[in-house]
Scaffold this motif. Structure first.
Motif, mmCIF file in Angstrom:
data_model
loop_
_atom_site.group_PDB
_atom_site.id
_atom_site.type_symbol
_atom_site.label_atom_id
_atom_site.label_comp_id
_atom_site.label_asym_id
_atom_site.label_seq_id
_atom_site.Cartn_x
_atom_site.Cartn_y
_atom_site.Cartn_z
ATOM 1 N N MET A 1 0.736 -0.718 -0.092
ATOM 2 C CA MET A 1 0.204 0.191 0.009
ATOM 3 C C MET A 1 1.005 1.510 -0.235
ATOM 4 S SD MET A 1 -1.749 0.250 3.764
ATOM 5 C CE MET A 1 -0.450 0.433 4.896
ATOM 6 N N THR A 2 0.463 2.248 -0.752
ATOM 7 C CA THR A 2 0.913 3.406 -0.650
ATOM 8 C C THR A 2 0.568 4.441 0.953
ATOM 9 O OG1 THR A 2 -1.090 4.592 -1.530
ATOM 10 C CG2 THR A 2 0.945 3.797 -3.034
ATOM 11 N N GLU A 3 1.620 5.703 0.690
ATOM 12 C CA GLU A 3 1.041 6.095 2.512
ATOM 13 C C GLU A 3 0.263 6.838 2.197
ATOM 14 O OE1 GLU A 3 6.422 6.804 3.558
ATOM 15 O OE2 GLU A 3 4.995 8.084 1.576
ATOM 16 N N PRO A 4 -0.370 6.773 3.196
ATOM 17 C CA PRO A 4 -1.733 7.321 3.054
ATOM 18 C C PRO A 4 -1.655 9.166 3.954
ATOM 19 C CG PRO A 4 -2.002 6.030 5.198
ATOM 20 C CD PRO A 4 -0.470 5.906 4.306
ATOM 21 N N THR A 5 -2.613 10.166 4.058
ATOM 22 C CA THR A 5 -2.396 11.290 4.666
ATOM 23 C C THR A 5 -2.303 10.800 5.965
ATOM 24 O OG1 THR A 5 -4.503 11.421 4.112
ATOM 25 C CG2 THR A 5 -3.181 12.210 2.474
ATOM 26 N N CYS A 67 5.975 9.514 -1.753
ATOM 27 C CA CYS A 67 6.383 9.116 -3.191
ATOM 28 C C CYS A 67 6.839 10.550 -4.154
ATOM 29 C CB CYS A 67 4.762 7.435 -3.671
ATOM 30 S SG CYS A 67 5.040 6.893 -2.763
ATOM 31 N N TRP A 68 6.992 11.467 -3.583
ATOM 32 C CA TRP A 68 6.896 12.714 -4.107
ATOM 33 C C TRP A 68 6.069 13.282 -4.595
ATOM 34 C CZ3 TRP A 68 10.051 8.046 -5.666
ATOM 35 C CH2 TRP A 68 11.356 7.981 -5.725
ATOM 36 N N GLN A 69 4.612 12.550 -3.273
ATOM 37 C CA GLN A 69 3.509 13.166 -4.170
ATOM 38 C C GLN A 69 2.845 13.296 -2.602
ATOM 39 O OE1 GLN A 69 0.942 10.262 -6.302
ATOM 40 N NE2 GLN A 69 3.500 9.054 -6.573
ATOM 41 N N LEU A 182 16.129 6.796 -8.790
ATOM 42 C CA LEU A 182 15.362 6.870 -9.517
ATOM 43 C C LEU A 182 15.104 6.504 -10.942
ATOM 44 C CD1 LEU A 182 15.551 10.699 -9.688
ATOM 45 C CD2 LEU A 182 13.514 8.681 -8.162
ATOM 46 N N GLU A 183 16.406 5.737 -11.598
ATOM 47 C CA GLU A 183 16.771 5.406 -12.621
ATOM 48 C C GLU A 183 15.959 3.536 -12.099
ATOM 49 O OE1 GLU A 183 20.158 6.264 -15.694
ATOM 50 O OE2 GLU A 183 20.564 5.916 -12.970
ATOM 51 N N ALA A 184 15.949 3.171 -11.503
ATOM 52 C CA ALA A 184 15.891 1.612 -10.943
ATOM 53 C C ALA A 184 13.724 1.906 -10.324
ATOM 54 C CB ALA A 184 16.078 1.310 -9.715
ATOM 55 N N GLY A 185 13.317 3.219 -9.795
ATOM 56 C CA GLY A 185 12.471 3.275 -9.319
ATOM 57 C C GLY A 185 11.281 3.187 -10.407
ATOM 58 N N ILE A 186 12.070 4.026 -11.882
ATOM 59 C CA ILE A 186 10.764 3.591 -13.495
ATOM 60 C C ILE A 186 10.831 2.351 -13.902
ATOM 61 C CG2 ILE A 186 11.317 4.258 -15.616
ATOM 62 C CD1 ILE A 186 12.776 7.095 -14.840
ATOM 63 N N CYS A 193 4.814 3.396 -4.946
ATOM 64 C CA CYS A 193 5.321 4.444 -5.296
ATOM 65 C C CYS A 193 4.630 4.401 -7.133
ATOM 66 C CB CYS A 193 6.374 5.248 -5.443
ATOM 67 S SG CYS A 193 6.689 5.748 -3.534
ATOM 68 N N GLY A 194 4.578 3.377 -7.725
ATOM 69 C CA GLY A 194 4.371 4.008 -9.165
ATOM 70 C C GLY A 194 6.058 3.978 -9.985
#
Length: 286
Positions: A1-5, A67-69, A182-186, A193-194
């Motif tokens: 799961m992603t981090e909630p607010t 996730c930079w969001q 970041l390259e690995a993240g893509i 984080c997608g």
């Protein structure tokens, strides 16, 4: 799961399980009333957690993840550990920034926000009697990437591109379950984080945005990871460390905490946070 607010309701976990975000957000959230703008945007400010007493107060520059969001997390996800440091006599400069899901976020805007927040710290240290020689930078998750990037940016201080006015005296940077590559993240299909967020953060400029592609940071780099972290497992940090060791960057170390997860890294009272406090106090010579 992603981090909630940070508005999620509390829901205790079973004994022996790792913490959830609900466990942290179920605690009373500390607040500070000192906010310093570094730009005109709603997300262009830092919050200062100032200890009692006259000072001078040692400083930790703090960068949140999510996730930079912005929709996933903002700076108040770090409030609990900021308050923990404050009561220990350490000032915290907790920065907000535009995520990739906000106008101007991603490359280069998010980086420009981080640089401007750092400049603002150096412009205000005397006003609040802060000791900025040296500074410890810490960042959680995606904020770990930004903290490592900021430390590397100080080593590559050329003035262009991504101009900042001053060089921050960062002696130590701590990545709290960071996502530095970041390259690995893509390429991580299925990661919470997608792939779009790291792509927008890289902006086809890995040599300017991925710390292991930038000139090696002069600061001591400490990668603190929990072995049950499903967002940023220790393997991510180990790969980043190995990439740096391969280019003779020897001032980098990996600390793995057993039996904890991603949330424990920013939760006072956990083994993960207690170890980071030790590292911060050591770096600040306290």
């Amino acid at each position: 799961m992603t981090e909630p607010t940070p508005t999620a309701p509390a829901a205790p976990t079973e004994a022996g399980d790792i913490m959830s975000w609900d466990d942290l957000f179920g605690r009373t959230q500390p607040q500070t009333d000192i906010r310093i703008a570094y730009g005109e945007g709603d997300l262009q400010f830092s919050e200062l957690w100032l200890p009692e007493g006259d000072g001078p107060h040692p400083v930790v520059l703090m960068i949140h993840g999510g996730c930079w969001q912005t929709d996933i997390a903002e700076r108040d996800i770090m409030n609990w550990i900021a308050e923990d440091l404050r009561v220990r006599g350490i000032a915290v400069w907790n920065i907000e920034y535009r995520g990739v899901d906000r106008e101007g976020g991603g490359y280069p805007g998010t980086y420009e926000d981080v640089l401007a927040a750092g400049d603002s710290l150096m412009q205000n240290w005397d006003r609040y009697n802060l000791d900025v020689e040296p500074i410890v930078a810490i960042g959680h998750s995606a904020g770990g990437h930004l903290a490592l990037w900021l430390a590397a940016r100080q080593s590559a201080f050329t003035g262009q591109p991504l101009t900042g006015d001053v060089r921050l005296p960062i002696s130590t940077v701590i990545s709290q379950g960071g996502l530095p590559d970041l390259e690995a993240g893509i390429l991580r299909e299925g990661h919470p984080c997608g792939v779009e967020a790291p792509r927008l953060m890289m902006g086809n400029q890995p040599e300017l945005t991925s710390p292991q592609r930038m000139p090696a940071a002069m600061a001591r780099q400490i990668l603190v990871n929990s072995d049950r972290d499903r967002i940023a497992p220790p393997e991510y940090a180990e790969a980043y460390r190995n990439a740096n060791l391969a280019r003779d960057a020897t001032n980098i170390e990996l600390v793995v905490i057993p039996d904890e997860g991603h949330v424990e890294l920013v939760s006072p009272g956990t083994d993960s946070w207690n170890r980071q406090v030790e590292l911060i106090e050591e770096a600040l010579d306290r």
